[in-house]
Design a protein around this motif. Structure first.
Motif, PDB file in Angstrom:
ATOM      1  N   VAL A  83       2.183  -5.061  -3.929  1.00 25.55           N
ATOM      2  CA  VAL A  83       1.458  -5.984  -2.851  1.00 25.55           C
ATOM      3  C   VAL A  83       0.083  -5.594  -2.640  1.00 25.55           C
ATOM      4  O   VAL A  83      -0.693  -5.902  -1.682  1.00 25.55           O
ATOM      5  CB  VAL A  83       2.293  -5.669  -1.525  1.00 25.55           C
ATOM      6  N   HIS A  84      -0.609  -4.700  -3.480  1.00 20.26           N
ATOM      7  CA  HIS A  84      -1.898  -4.234  -3.298  1.00 20.26           C
ATOM      8  C   HIS A  84      -2.490  -3.947  -4.702  1.00 20.26           C
ATOM      9  O   HIS A  84      -2.518  -2.577  -5.267  1.00 20.26           O
ATOM     10  CB  HIS A  84      -2.173  -3.416  -2.238  1.00 20.26           C
ATOM     11  N   ALA A  85      -3.130  -4.863  -5.301  1.00 19.62           N
ATOM     12  CA  ALA A  85      -3.600  -4.457  -6.686  1.00 19.62           C
ATOM     13  C   ALA A  85      -4.952  -5.638  -6.920  1.00 19.62           C
ATOM     14  O   ALA A  85      -4.557  -6.675  -6.658  1.00 19.62           O
ATOM     15  CB  ALA A  85      -2.591  -4.831  -7.917  1.00 19.62           C
ATOM     16  N   HIS A  86      -5.752  -4.837  -7.188  1.00 16.84           N
ATOM     17  CA  HIS A  86      -7.379  -5.477  -7.204  1.00 16.84           C
ATOM     18  C   HIS A  86      -7.141  -5.924  -8.637  1.00 16.84           C
ATOM     19  O   HIS A  86      -7.951  -5.376  -9.500  1.00 16.84           O
ATOM     20  CB  HIS A  86      -8.479  -4.604  -6.982  1.00 16.84           C
ATOM     21  N   ILE A  87      -6.809  -7.246  -8.995  1.00 24.76           N
ATOM     22  CA  ILE A  87      -6.358  -7.589 -10.371  1.00 24.76           C
ATOM     23  C   ILE A  87      -7.654  -8.096 -11.363  1.00 24.76           C
ATOM     24  O   ILE A  87      -7.747  -8.059 -12.292  1.00 24.76           O
ATOM     25  CB  ILE A  87      -5.298  -8.935 -10.493  1.00 24.76           C
ATOM     26  N   ILE A 183      -4.391 -12.872   4.624  1.00 26.53           N
ATOM     27  CA  ILE A 183      -5.691 -12.404   5.051  1.00 26.53           C
ATOM     28  C   ILE A 183      -5.841 -10.828   5.109  1.00 26.53           C
ATOM     29  O   ILE A 183      -4.914 -10.237   5.395  1.00 26.53           O
ATOM     30  CB  ILE A 183      -5.810 -12.835   6.714  1.00 26.53           C
ATOM     31  N   LYS A 184      -6.844 -10.292   4.445  1.00 26.76           N
ATOM     32  CA  LYS A 184      -7.147  -9.101   4.131  1.00 26.76           C
ATOM     33  C   LYS A 184      -8.424  -8.553   5.026  1.00 26.76           C
ATOM     34  O   LYS A 184      -9.384  -9.413   4.999  1.00 26.76           O
ATOM     35  CB  LYS A 184      -7.398  -8.768   2.663  1.00 26.76           C
ATOM     36  N   ILE A 185      -8.036  -7.628   5.859  1.00 24.27           N
ATOM     37  CA  ILE A 185      -8.925  -7.223   6.935  1.00 24.27           C
ATOM     38  C   ILE A 185      -9.390  -5.631   6.720  1.00 24.27           C
ATOM     39  O   ILE A 185      -8.339  -5.115   6.328  1.00 24.27           O
ATOM     40  CB  ILE A 185      -8.574  -7.368   8.302  1.00 24.27           C
ATOM     41  N   GLU A 240      -2.635  -0.970   5.100  1.00 20.88           N
ATOM     42  CA  GLU A 240      -2.711  -0.205   4.064  1.00 20.88           C
ATOM     43  C   GLU A 240      -3.190   1.052   4.122  1.00 20.88           C
ATOM     44  O   GLU A 240      -3.890   1.448   5.077  1.00 20.88           O
ATOM     45  CB  GLU A 240      -3.633  -1.168   3.053  1.00 20.88           C
ATOM     46  N   HIS A 241      -3.030   1.879   3.054  1.00 19.59           N
ATOM     47  CA  HIS A 241      -3.506   3.153   3.022  1.00 19.59           C
ATOM     48  C   HIS A 241      -2.819   4.357   3.862  1.00 19.59           C
ATOM     49  O   HIS A 241      -2.060   4.992   3.663  1.00 19.59           O
ATOM     50  CB  HIS A 241      -4.866   3.207   3.191  1.00 19.59           C
ATOM     51  N   GLY A 242      -3.601   4.264   5.337  1.00 19.66           N
ATOM     52  CA  GLY A 242      -2.991   5.145   6.260  1.00 19.66           C
ATOM     53  C   GLY A 242      -3.274   6.746   5.910  1.00 19.66           C
ATOM     54  O   GLY A 242      -2.432   7.401   6.275  1.00 19.66           O
ATOM     55  N   THR A 318      -0.172  -0.227  -5.092  1.00 17.46           N
ATOM     56  CA  THR A 318      -0.993   0.832  -5.694  1.00 17.46           C
ATOM     57  C   THR A 318      -2.300   0.995  -5.212  1.00 17.46           C
ATOM     58  O   THR A 318      -2.962   1.885  -5.374  1.00 17.46           O
ATOM     59  CB  THR A 318      -0.831   0.492  -7.115  1.00 17.46           C
ATOM     60  N   ASP A 319      -2.988  -0.192  -4.930  1.00 15.91           N
ATOM     61  CA  ASP A 319      -4.258  -0.424  -4.715  1.00 15.91           C
ATOM     62  C   ASP A 319      -5.156  -0.212  -6.119  1.00 15.91           C
ATOM     63  O   ASP A 319      -6.139   0.447  -6.210  1.00 15.91           O
ATOM     64  CB  ASP A 319      -4.957   0.820  -3.547  1.00 15.91           C
ATOM     65  N   ALA A 320      -4.371  -0.697  -7.104  1.00 14.96           N
ATOM     66  CA  ALA A 320      -4.888  -0.487  -8.402  1.00 14.96           C
ATOM     67  C   ALA A 320      -6.508  -1.086  -8.670  1.00 14.96           C
ATOM     68  O   ALA A 320      -6.451  -2.160  -8.228  1.00 14.96           O
ATOM     69  CB  ALA A 320      -3.934  -1.176  -9.434  1.00 14.96           C
TER      70      ALA A 320
HETATM   71 ZN   LIG Z   1      -7.696  -1.991  -2.018  1.00  9.71          ZN
END
Ligand SMILES: [Zn+2]
Length: 415
Positions: A83-87, A183-185, A240-242, A318-320
């Motif tokens: 749900v979180h990959a900077h493709i 929406i990404k904040i 995200e992250h935390g 992953t925040d890849a």
């Molecule tokens: Zn990210």
């Protein structure tokens, strides 16, 4: 002449009719495996998934003898979801991280490369938070030729400098028109800058409130206790992250039904392994890397607490970034290793739970009749040894096979 012409037309009509007919009645693809993990916690043995077109038609006992693909001892499970990959993030021609300056053609090709390795690693859906070029990549893959995961994207992101509450509401509506999926904040600083809350409560309320009114989902980058608490209280959907949060903050998310996407297995490890390729660009300085080193231990403590938090909806992200694409499955491995999560729970998180967070839980993330035929086969039993998810031998997305290699070649992959 006239008769011949009529015959030719008649033949063409019959030929067209046959094409239509064969598309409807193409023989199903039958995939047999010794073990099927359905994504919701169930395990079937000695069963066959019958795929018709892009969807799962049925799942039947036995059927090895008549299988189109007899996958032997492999375990079949739903295609994984990140749900979180900077493709779109990539290293440039000089091997260094290239945040800008690539030509449009280069950007497109790097994105396609990332999409390919992500799909080959067993991820059939990703959410990118997000850059404008994601839209073209999303559409290109959706046309069904270019191999890659289904892509959802925020297109752009919001920070404390994005405007007044009224301006933010307008921008949310614009993004919806442009086809943004989420929406990404940014509610807090990067972990490289200490992670403190940056966006005001009023800005968060405007963004998450307007997104909700427009039927859109929100995902919020937040590291500190205050920034996570403010985001949850503003009605945002996912955190995200935390990295810096504690047990009461995890409980607050659980109580409010907010999805939590910790990233403990890929992103920091990738930055540290590729330090020379990032160092000297933006906040990728020695101080930033020192924060990231500390983040490893903070993450390990946080994920143990998160896994122990009752009813917390943990999704898999992953925040890849550049260098990490194709290694996404390490997130599940580290969830289990560092967080003591049960392997089955890590699999549920990466499949049906992540599908729920995307509001796609009637379509993907579960192996059952009527769902999209997004399925993979891994070498080993991932419910006993989670590292099996890093050994992907078979990938089908939307009923189309993109990978089928002997299990022996999945061993010793460079994870
Ligand atoms: Zn990210």
């Amino acid at each position: 002449m006239r008769g011949m012409k009529m015959n030719a037309i008649a033949a063409a009509v019959i030929a067209l009719a046959c094409v239509g007919l064969s598309a409807q009645t193409a023989p199903p693809i039958r995939i047999h495996a010794a073990r099927i993990v359905d994504g919701t916690g169930k395990v079937l043995t000695d069963s066959t998934i019958v795929v018709q077109g892009s969807k799962i038609a049925s799942i039947e006992r036995g059927g090895a003898a008549t299988a189109t693909y007899n996958l032997g001892a492999l375990t079949v499970m739903p295609g994984m979801i990140d749900v979180h990959a900077h493709i779109g993030w990539h290293f440039g021609p000089d091997g260094r991280y290239q945040p800008r300056g690539a030509s449009p053609a280069q950007e497109a090709l790097y994105g396609a490369e990332n999409a390919y390795v992500t799909l080959m690693a067993g991820f059939t859906t990703i959410q990118s938070p997000g850059q404008p070029s994601d839209v073209d990549l999303r559409e290109a893959i959706a046309r069904g030729v270019l191999p890659g995961p289904r892509i959802l994207t925020s297109i752009r992101t919001f920070s404390e400098n994005s405007g007044t509450p009224d301006q933010l509401r307008d921008k949310v509506r614009e993004l919806k028109k442009e086809g943004a999926d989420v929406i990404k904040i940014f509610a807090s600083a990067s972990i490289r800058d200490g992670g403190k809350q940056t966006m005001s409560d009023a800005q968060l309320q405007a963004l998450c409130g307007e997104a909700k009114a427009q039927g859109m989902r929100t995902m919020v980058h937040a590291h500190s206790i205050e920034s996570v608490t403010a985001s949850v209280n503003a009605g945002c959907d996912q955190i995200e992250h935390g990295v810096l949060i504690d047990a009461p903050t995890l409980k607050l998310m659980a109580d409010k039904g907010v999805y939590f996407d910790p990233n403990v297995g890929v992103v920091l490890q990738n930055y540290l392994a590729n330090k020379a390729k990032f160092l000297g660009i933006g906040n990728y300085n020695e101080e930033g890397f020192a924060y990231m080193e500390k983040g490893l231990a903070l993450n390990a403590a946080m994920i143990k607490q998160a896994v122990k938090t009752p009813n917390l909806k943990l999704v898999l992200g992953t925040d890849a970034v550049a260098g990490a694409h194709g290694h996404n499955a390490n997130e599940l491995v580290e969830r289990v290793r560092q967080g003591n999560q049960k392997p089955m729970d890590a699999i549920i998180s990466a499949t049906s739970m992540s599908a729920r967070s995307l509001r796609l839980d009637k379509t993907i993330g579960t192996l059952a009749p009527g769902y999209e035929a997004d399925l993979i086969a891994v070498d080993g039993d991932p419910t006993a040894d989670i590292t099996a998810v890093t050994r992907v031998a078979f990938v089908m997305k939307g009923g189309k096979v993109f990978k089928h290699v002997p299990a022996s070649t999945t061993r010793g992959a460079s994870h």
